[in-house]
Design an enzyme around this catalytic site. Structure first.
Site, PDB file in Angstrom:
ATOM      1  CD1 TRP A 152      -2.315   1.786   2.368  1.00  0.00           C
ATOM      2  CD2 TRP A 152      -2.758   1.627   0.185  1.00  0.00           C
ATOM      3  NE1 TRP A 152      -3.285   2.725   2.070  1.00  0.00           N
ATOM      4  CE2 TRP A 152      -3.575   2.647   0.732  1.00  0.00           C
ATOM      5  CE3 TRP A 152      -2.850   1.352  -1.173  1.00  0.00           C
ATOM      6  CZ2 TRP A 152      -4.468   3.393  -0.037  1.00  0.00           C
ATOM      7  CZ3 TRP A 152      -3.755   2.095  -1.944  1.00  0.00           C
ATOM      8  CH2 TRP A 152      -4.555   3.093  -1.382  1.00  0.00           C
TER       9      TRP A 152
ATOM     10  NE  ARG B 230      10.889  -0.665  10.824  1.00  0.00           N
ATOM     11  CZ  ARG B 230      11.150   0.102  11.875  1.00  0.00           C
ATOM     12  NH1 ARG B 230      12.402   0.314  12.237  1.00  0.00           N
ATOM     13  NH2 ARG B 230      10.173   0.659  12.569  1.00  0.00           N
TER      14      ARG B 230
ATOM     15  CE  LYS C 233     -10.707  -1.709   6.147  1.00  0.00           C
ATOM     16  NZ  LYS C 233      -9.934  -2.536   5.195  1.00  0.00           N
TER      17      LYS C 233
ATOM     18  CB  THR D 153     -12.606  -5.090   3.622  1.00  0.00           C
ATOM     19  OG1 THR D 153     -12.005  -3.827   3.331  1.00  0.00           O
ATOM     20  CG2 THR D 153     -11.627  -5.919   4.426  1.00  0.00           C
TER      21      THR D 153
ATOM     22  CB  SER E 176      -9.730  -8.400   2.205  1.00  0.00           C
ATOM     23  OG  SER E 176      -9.738  -8.294   3.615  1.00  0.00           O
TER      24      SER E 176
ATOM     25  CD  GLU F  72      -3.040  -3.371  10.746  1.00  0.00           C
ATOM     26  OE1 GLU F  72      -3.344  -3.488  11.951  1.00  0.00           O
ATOM     27  OE2 GLU F  72      -2.081  -2.676  10.371  1.00  0.00           O
TER      28      GLU F  72
END
Length: 378
Positions: A36, A56, A222, A279, A285, A312
């Site tokens: 993303w 990183r 969501k 989603t 997703s 998430e």
């Protein structure tokens, strides 16, 4: 500006200086070299801006710079020349005019602390991750405001899959910042308007919102609802069930947003209904995919072929339910997902109990709860 979402403000007449126009940010830093973050960096670069994409891993930054594509997350998609990958945080933030933070929600506070010594004064920060901080119950904007005072903090959210966005498929999203008094006097210079103009391309269409709370709550909840939809899909149920979970899940989103000072109508926009629908409708997703695998009876440690995968909604299930309990909001779907993921509750029995709850009125004005009588079916 009483709606939750508005188009980029048109030029306003000014008797002294003529039409007033928003000014885009010309130097953007994207923090997070995942799919993303890379997709958003590509959007900003394709709009003609100088974009630094920070991650990183120096080796990954070098490979992206050499091949002009992300070999791990977005293979085969060419990246614009204006996108400059790098692993030096000080260099990435030097003289930047706006920052997009695209790091996992559970690492956001630590990332903000790392940025602090290098961040130019007053630079606006848009959060492109979704969630509620575990333990504190803080919305992510509050986390960053606490660590980086003096910076306008907002969010970019909506129904967006990274690969489709990077490919240039027509995509819309909401950019939300709280509006100050000065922002309302000169909305074309508000961070939300300037960032929307910065990100606008022929394919990427931003909308502006001043309801940051509503946008953040929609993004956090969501993911949990998507896991619920996946669980029921994996268990063999079909469209009726998914539509019911989406609709009632949206009501849970609205109720929590309102309890925290947001607006219910915001949840019917791109960052709420739009993101929820996307989603909950595609195995692309990770939240939906995790739920589907669990619904099929696959143990959690064997999901995603046993590969460690951050989901998430799995993290947010804890923080969302904890926050809802603190503010006295009923969120039965989120509670069910939390119980299955984190309390070992059996999936089938938990959803059976969800469907057997007392009957309620759907309009909020109809304050009604109907229980089964003794001997009646529950």
């Amino acid at each position: 500006m009483d709606g939750s979402e508005i188009d980029t403000p048109p030029a306003q007449p000014d008797s002294l200086s003529g039409p007033r126009r928003a000014t885009p940010y010309s130097r953007i830093t994207v923090i997070g070299m995942g799919s993303w973050g890379t997709a958003l960096a590509a959007v900003a670069a394709s709009a003609g801006h100088d974009v630094r994409l920070w991650g990183r891993r120096a080796d990954l930054a070098e490979r992206i710079a050499e091949t002009r594509e992300h070999p791990e997350h977005l293979p085969g998609i060419p990246l614009p020349d204006g996108l400059r990958p790098m692993s030096d945080l000080e260099r990435a933030l030097r003289d930047t005019q706006a920052v997009l933070m695209v790091t996992p929600s559970h690492t956001l506070r630590d990332m903000a602390r790392l940025m602090k010594p290098h961040l130019p004064e007053g630079v606006p920060i848009a959060l492109c991750c979704k969630g509620i901080e575990r333990g504190t119950g803080y919305l992510l904007s509050h986390v960053v405001e606490e660590e980086l005072p003096g910076h306008p903090v907002g969010a970019l959210s909506g129904p967006t899959f990274a690969r489709e966005t990077a490919l240039g498929h027509p995509t819309a999203a909401t950019i939300a910042f709280q509006f100050t008094h000065n922002d309302r006097i000169a909305p074309e210079q508000a961070p939300a308007a300037r960032l929307a103009l910065t990100m606008q391309t022929q394919a990427f269409r931003p909308y502006i919102s001043d309801d940051l709370v509503g946008v953040e709550v929609g993004g956090a909840v969501k993911n949990v609802i998507a896991i619920a939809c996946g669980m029921m899909t994996g268990a063999g149920f079909a469209e009726n069930t998914r539509a019911a979970l989406i609709t009632r899940g949206m009501d849970e989103m609205k109720t929590l947003a309102e309890a925290l000072g947001g607006r219910r109508e915001t949840v019917t926009g791109l960052s709420g209904a739009g993101d929820l629908t996307l989603t909950c409708s595609s195995s692309t997703s990770r939240n939906m995919s995790l739920g589907t695998q669990l619904g099929q009876g696959i143990p959690r440690d064997q999901c995603f072929d046993g590969k460690p995968t951050v989901v998430e909604g799995e993290v947010n299930a804890v923080s969302v339910v904890d926050l809802a309990r603190r503010v006295g909001v009923s969120m039965p779907i989120c509670e069910a997902v939390h119980a299955i993921l984190h309390e070992g509750a059996p999936l089938a029995e938990t959803f059976r109990a969800l469907w057997a709850r007392p009957i309620e009125g759907e309009p909020r004005a109809l304050d009604l709860t109907v229980h089964a009588g003794e001997g009646d079916p529950a």
